[in-house]
Design an enzyme around this catalytic site. Structure first.
Site, PDB file in Angstrom:
ATOM      1  N   HIS A 178      57.852  50.039 -38.373  1.00 18.26           N
ATOM      2  CA  HIS A 178      56.377  50.172 -38.215  1.00 18.26           C
ATOM      3  C   HIS A 178      56.137  51.863 -38.641  1.00 18.26           C
ATOM      4  O   HIS A 178      54.922  52.326 -38.418  1.00 18.26           O
ATOM      5  CB  HIS A 178      56.104  50.113 -36.913  1.00 18.26           C
ATOM      6  CG  HIS A 178      55.765  48.442 -36.654  1.00 18.26           C
ATOM      7  ND1 HIS A 178      55.678  48.201 -35.086  1.00 18.26           N
ATOM      8  CD2 HIS A 178      55.858  47.504 -37.313  1.00 18.26           C
ATOM      9  CE1 HIS A 178      55.612  47.066 -34.810  1.00 18.26           C
ATOM     10  NE2 HIS A 178      55.534  46.293 -36.421  1.00 18.26           N
ATOM     11  N   ASN A 191      51.187  34.046 -38.382  1.00 14.16           N
ATOM     12  CA  ASN A 191      51.314  34.434 -39.734  1.00 14.16           C
ATOM     13  C   ASN A 191      49.912  34.609 -40.626  1.00 14.16           C
ATOM     14  O   ASN A 191      49.160  35.729 -40.709  1.00 14.16           O
ATOM     15  CB  ASN A 191      51.984  33.526 -40.516  1.00 14.16           C
ATOM     16  CG  ASN A 191      53.773  33.548 -39.855  1.00 14.16           C
ATOM     17  OD1 ASN A 191      54.104  34.470 -39.724  1.00 14.16           O
ATOM     18  ND2 ASN A 191      54.220  32.384 -39.913  1.00 14.16           N
ATOM     19  N   ASP A 240      65.794  31.268 -43.592  1.00 14.20           N
ATOM     20  CA  ASP A 240      66.364  30.191 -44.394  1.00 14.20           C
ATOM     21  C   ASP A 240      65.143  30.025 -45.672  1.00 14.20           C
ATOM     22  O   ASP A 240      65.070  29.057 -46.316  1.00 14.20           O
ATOM     23  CB  ASP A 240      66.442  28.726 -43.826  1.00 14.20           C
ATOM     24  CG  ASP A 240      65.161  28.647 -42.929  1.00 14.20           C
ATOM     25  OD1 ASP A 240      64.287  29.357 -42.764  1.00 14.20           O
ATOM     26  OD2 ASP A 240      65.154  27.425 -42.272  1.00 14.20           O
ATOM     27  N   ARG A 281      58.094  42.364 -43.345  1.00 13.99           N
ATOM     28  CA  ARG A 281      57.293  41.793 -42.492  1.00 13.99           C
ATOM     29  C   ARG A 281      57.571  40.256 -42.518  1.00 13.99           C
ATOM     30  O   ARG A 281      57.791  39.607 -41.586  1.00 13.99           O
ATOM     31  CB  ARG A 281      55.722  42.126 -42.139  1.00 13.99           C
ATOM     32  CG  ARG A 281      55.007  41.260 -41.033  1.00 13.99           C
ATOM     33  CD  ARG A 281      53.783  42.189 -41.036  1.00 13.99           C
ATOM     34  NE  ARG A 281      53.072  41.478 -39.810  1.00 13.99           N
ATOM     35  CZ  ARG A 281      52.254  40.566 -39.788  1.00 13.99           C
ATOM     36  NH1 ARG A 281      52.000  39.965 -40.936  1.00 13.99           N
ATOM     37  NH2 ARG A 281      51.589  40.088 -38.850  1.00 13.99           N
ATOM     38  N   ASP A 334      60.395  57.201 -42.089  1.00 13.79           N
ATOM     39  CA  ASP A 334      60.994  58.638 -41.267  1.00 13.79           C
ATOM     40  C   ASP A 334      61.147  58.474 -39.828  1.00 13.79           C
ATOM     41  O   ASP A 334      60.223  57.522 -39.090  1.00 13.79           O
ATOM     42  CB  ASP A 334      59.965  59.703 -41.812  1.00 13.79           C
ATOM     43  CG  ASP A 334      58.825  59.727 -41.660  1.00 13.79           C
ATOM     44  OD1 ASP A 334      58.179  59.124 -40.630  1.00 13.79           O
ATOM     45  OD2 ASP A 334      57.945  60.449 -42.226  1.00 13.79           O
ATOM     46  N   ASP A 374      51.410  54.962 -38.531  1.00 12.93           N
ATOM     47  CA  ASP A 374      52.001  56.313 -38.762  1.00 12.93           C
ATOM     48  C   ASP A 374      50.981  57.006 -39.700  1.00 12.93           C
ATOM     49  O   ASP A 374      51.349  56.973 -40.756  1.00 12.93           O
ATOM     50  CB  ASP A 374      53.177  56.383 -38.752  1.00 12.93           C
ATOM     51  CG  ASP A 374      53.809  57.949 -39.062  1.00 12.93           C
ATOM     52  OD1 ASP A 374      52.897  58.911 -38.787  1.00 12.93           O
ATOM     53  OD2 ASP A 374      55.002  58.285 -39.311  1.00 12.93           O
ATOM     54  N   PRO A 434      57.658  38.033 -31.697  1.00 14.67           N
ATOM     55  CA  PRO A 434      57.027  39.059 -30.553  1.00 14.67           C
ATOM     56  C   PRO A 434      55.646  39.321 -30.782  1.00 14.67           C
ATOM     57  O   PRO A 434      55.093  39.308 -32.005  1.00 14.67           O
ATOM     58  CB  PRO A 434      58.143  40.370 -30.821  1.00 14.67           C
ATOM     59  CG  PRO A 434      58.400  40.336 -32.172  1.00 14.67           C
ATOM     60  CD  PRO A 434      58.756  39.078 -32.479  1.00 14.67           C
ATOM     61  N   VAL A 485      61.767  32.616 -37.034  1.00 12.97           N
ATOM     62  CA  VAL A 485      61.619  31.267 -36.737  1.00 12.97           C
ATOM     63  C   VAL A 485      62.435  30.475 -37.374  1.00 12.97           C
ATOM     64  O   VAL A 485      62.580  30.418 -38.838  1.00 12.97           O
ATOM     65  CB  VAL A 485      60.162  30.976 -37.169  1.00 12.97           C
ATOM     66  CG1 VAL A 485      59.778  29.655 -37.077  1.00 12.97           C
ATOM     67  CG2 VAL A 485      59.224  31.856 -36.559  1.00 12.97           C
ATOM     68  N   THR A 537      52.611  59.968 -42.071  1.00  9.75           N
ATOM     69  CA  THR A 537      53.347  59.478 -43.315  1.00  9.75           C
ATOM     70  C   THR A 537      53.323  58.020 -43.433  1.00  9.75           C
ATOM     71  O   THR A 537      54.315  57.390 -43.320  1.00  9.75           O
ATOM     72  CB  THR A 537      54.895  60.044 -43.101  1.00  9.75           C
ATOM     73  OG1 THR A 537      55.436  59.587 -41.990  1.00  9.75           O
ATOM     74  CG2 THR A 537      54.821  61.568 -42.933  1.00  9.75           C
ATOM     75  N   HIS A 597      59.529  37.763 -40.146  1.00  8.33           N
ATOM     76  CA  HIS A 597      58.877  36.312 -39.706  1.00  8.33           C
ATOM     77  C   HIS A 597      59.769  35.261 -39.981  1.00  8.33           C
ATOM     78  O   HIS A 597      59.376  34.265 -39.480  1.00  8.33           O
ATOM     79  CB  HIS A 597      57.367  36.288 -40.068  1.00  8.33           C
ATOM     80  CG  HIS A 597      56.371  37.385 -39.485  1.00  8.33           C
ATOM     81  ND1 HIS A 597      55.334  36.743 -38.914  1.00  8.33           N
ATOM     82  CD2 HIS A 597      56.781  38.503 -38.809  1.00  8.33           C
ATOM     83  CE1 HIS A 597      54.562  37.685 -38.073  1.00  8.33           C
ATOM     84  NE2 HIS A 597      55.376  38.921 -38.024  1.00  8.33           N
ATOM     85  N   ASP A 598      60.575  35.325 -41.235  1.00  3.65           N
ATOM     86  CA  ASP A 598      61.099  34.266 -41.412  1.00  3.65           C
ATOM     87  C   ASP A 598      62.430  33.913 -40.710  1.00  3.65           C
ATOM     88  O   ASP A 598      62.607  32.666 -39.831  1.00  3.65           O
ATOM     89  CB  ASP A 598      61.549  34.178 -43.071  1.00  3.65           C
ATOM     90  CG  ASP A 598      62.549  32.986 -43.385  1.00  3.65           C
ATOM     91  OD1 ASP A 598      62.089  31.959 -43.272  1.00  3.65           O
ATOM     92  OD2 ASP A 598      63.486  33.477 -44.058  1.00  3.65           O
ATOM     93  N   GLY A 647      65.738  30.693 -38.268  1.00  3.94           N
ATOM     94  CA  GLY A 647      66.664  31.408 -39.063  1.00  3.94           C
ATOM     95  C   GLY A 647      66.222  31.953 -40.353  1.00  3.94           C
ATOM     96  O   GLY A 647      65.157  31.577 -40.913  1.00  3.94           O
TER      97      GLY A 647
END
Length: 455
Positions: A329, A230, A209, A197, A382, A374, A299, A205, A377, A201-202, A207
């Site tokens: 997810h 964040n 970097d 995650r 999966d 989920d 998103p 925004v 699991t 998020h890097d 690229g």
């Protein structure tokens, strides 16, 4: 005189009874021991007798023929108490056979364990094609990942990035990163979902970097990690610090923070059951991180399919990549403030499975409470996540609506039915994500530590 004769006759009678008993074979000895560890003695039972023996002074009766062995009192305490009566020879040999099978099974497990240690495939904590601490295994917490069948798709690699980038300059780089992930997972398995995650998020925004890792920049403006999107919901910074320090100790000024995060994300997915895939290196670190750049570049849970497709398209990712990467997810949790609103609007609530709705109401005692994406699991990568979406059990509205749009529903169904097909595409999509607006060559810098730029 008559009395003496009577006594003498009695003695002869007793002798007639005792001598045959004393001459009887050893096979007539008691066969079973019943030991109660709370007592100071052991009850020895046979067909027609019961005697006491001190628990420090007794021997387990031997079996009839060969393969006889002494068993300690400690072993005997673990046995279930046997019923009174003499065992048949058939029953005794049956137990011998079972004991031999148990030994064979234990030896087999030991050999299998030794083979895994020698193999360059998988380790119980992190599976993959490269050997980490003690090797890698395709199992974690009891889950098995099927081997790749057929030829998987070759991950696309940005022309400015390449596999084995640090082979000459820091050949141990990927191993150091992998080992750091293993240690982290042993202490807190939720880190396996948090790191990818952080990477996502890097990259979305400004690229890939490493700008999300910065605490401060020379401009003094508020940085990305302080944005509401964040904030406290993104973690993993301390692990990056730890691994980066080890990289600097072994290869000063060589491995970038952005590459460290890219490799670490791959290892986190592999730790969760995804087959190993190669990740190219060569990213360099940015020197700018602005909170204002976050808005519109990530998103949101309430986004429409159109909004998500448009955002992914701007980053060089297509509709299939969108659905493939949403599968991340499969692991991790969502905070209640990201989905609880769905129950307050009748139209949105109709797209929530009633049982999931009950779980939401029961679990979300406050907005910061969490529920697993989920629940079946939670820690395993999966295809069950896609199946849950098709049953209206997606927590996030932005995930659930992918089953309702003609452009995305087919992919959800496909990946739900073909887990290995999804696995094969996942590495490719992650490498496309990892090449978004990267800095290479002489661009940017190689930070000495990831929270601040080099001055």
């Amino acid at each position: 005189m008559a009395a003496n004769v009577s006594v003498f006759a009695t003695i002869l009678l007793v002798c007639a009874i005792l001598l045959p008993l004393l001459a009887s074979p050893l096979d007539n000895r008691p066969e079973f021991l019943e030991h109660d560890s709370r007592k100071t003695d052991v009850t020895i039972t046979g067909e027609n007798n019961t005697v006491r023996a001190n628990d420090y002074d007794f021997t387990i009766p031997r079996l009839d023929d060969d393969k006889r062995s002494e068993r300690s009192l400690k072993e005997k305490k673990k046995k279930k108490k046997n019923k009174k009566g003499k065992k048949s020879h058939e029953h005794e040999h049956e137990h011998e056979h079972e004991h031999e099978n148990e030994n064979e099974h234990e030896n087999k497990n030991e050999h299998e364990h030794e083979d895994k240690d020698k193999d360059e495939t998988f380790d119980p904590l992190i599976g993959g094609g490269q050997q980490g601490i003690g090797g890698f295994s395709n199992t974690f917490l009891g889950y098995n990942v099927p081997p790749i069948t057929g030829k998987p798709e070759q991950p696309e690699i940005n022309s400015r990035l390449r596999k084995g980038f640090y082979q000459k300059t820091c050949p141990q780089a990927e191993q150091i990163i992998k080992d750091g992930l293993i240690r982290a997972v042993q202490n807190d398995y939720t880190i396996a979902a948090a790191i990818p995650r952080l990477f996502f998020h890097d990259c979305f925004v400004n690229g890939c970097d490493g700008s999300i890792l910065l605490d401060t920049t020379p401009s003094g403006e508020r940085v990305e990690k302080l944005s509401g999107t964040n904030g406290i919901t993104v973690k993993g910074y301390e692990l990056i610090d730890e691994i980066k320090a080890e990289l600097e100790e072994n290869c000063p000024g060589i491995v970038s923070c952005s590459d460290t995060l890219a490799y670490l994300s791959r290892d986190a997915f592999v730790a969760s059951g995804l087959p190993h895939y190669e990740v190219p290196g060569g990213r360099r670190d940015g020197m700018e991180s602005l909170e204002v750049n976050v808005a519109g570049n990530l998103p949101l849970p309430g986004d429409t399919v159109d909004q998500m497709i448009d955002l992914f398209k701007k980053k060089g990712l297509n509709v299939e990549d969108l659905v493939v990467l949403i599968g991340a997810h499969s692991i991790g949790v969502a905070h209640c403030f990201n989905f609880l609103y769905r129950l307050d609007e009748p139209e949105k609530a109709r797209n929530v499975d009633p049982r999931l709705g009950n779980v939401m109401r029961f679990t979300c005692t406050n907005q910061m409470s969490t529920i697993a994406f989920d629940a079946t699991t939670q820690y395993k990568m999966d295809s069950d996540f896609y199946k849950q979406l098709l049953m209206k059990r997606g927590l996030l509205e932005s995930d659930q609506i992918l089953t309702q749009d003609i452009r995305t529903r087919g992919f959800v169904q496909k990946f739900g039915d073909d887990e290995m097909g999804w696995f094969n595409k996942f590495g490719n999509a992650m490498n496309k994500l990892g090449s978004v607006e990267v800095l290479t060559g002489n661009q940017g810098q190689i930070r000495r530590q990831c929270r601040a730029v080099n001055l």
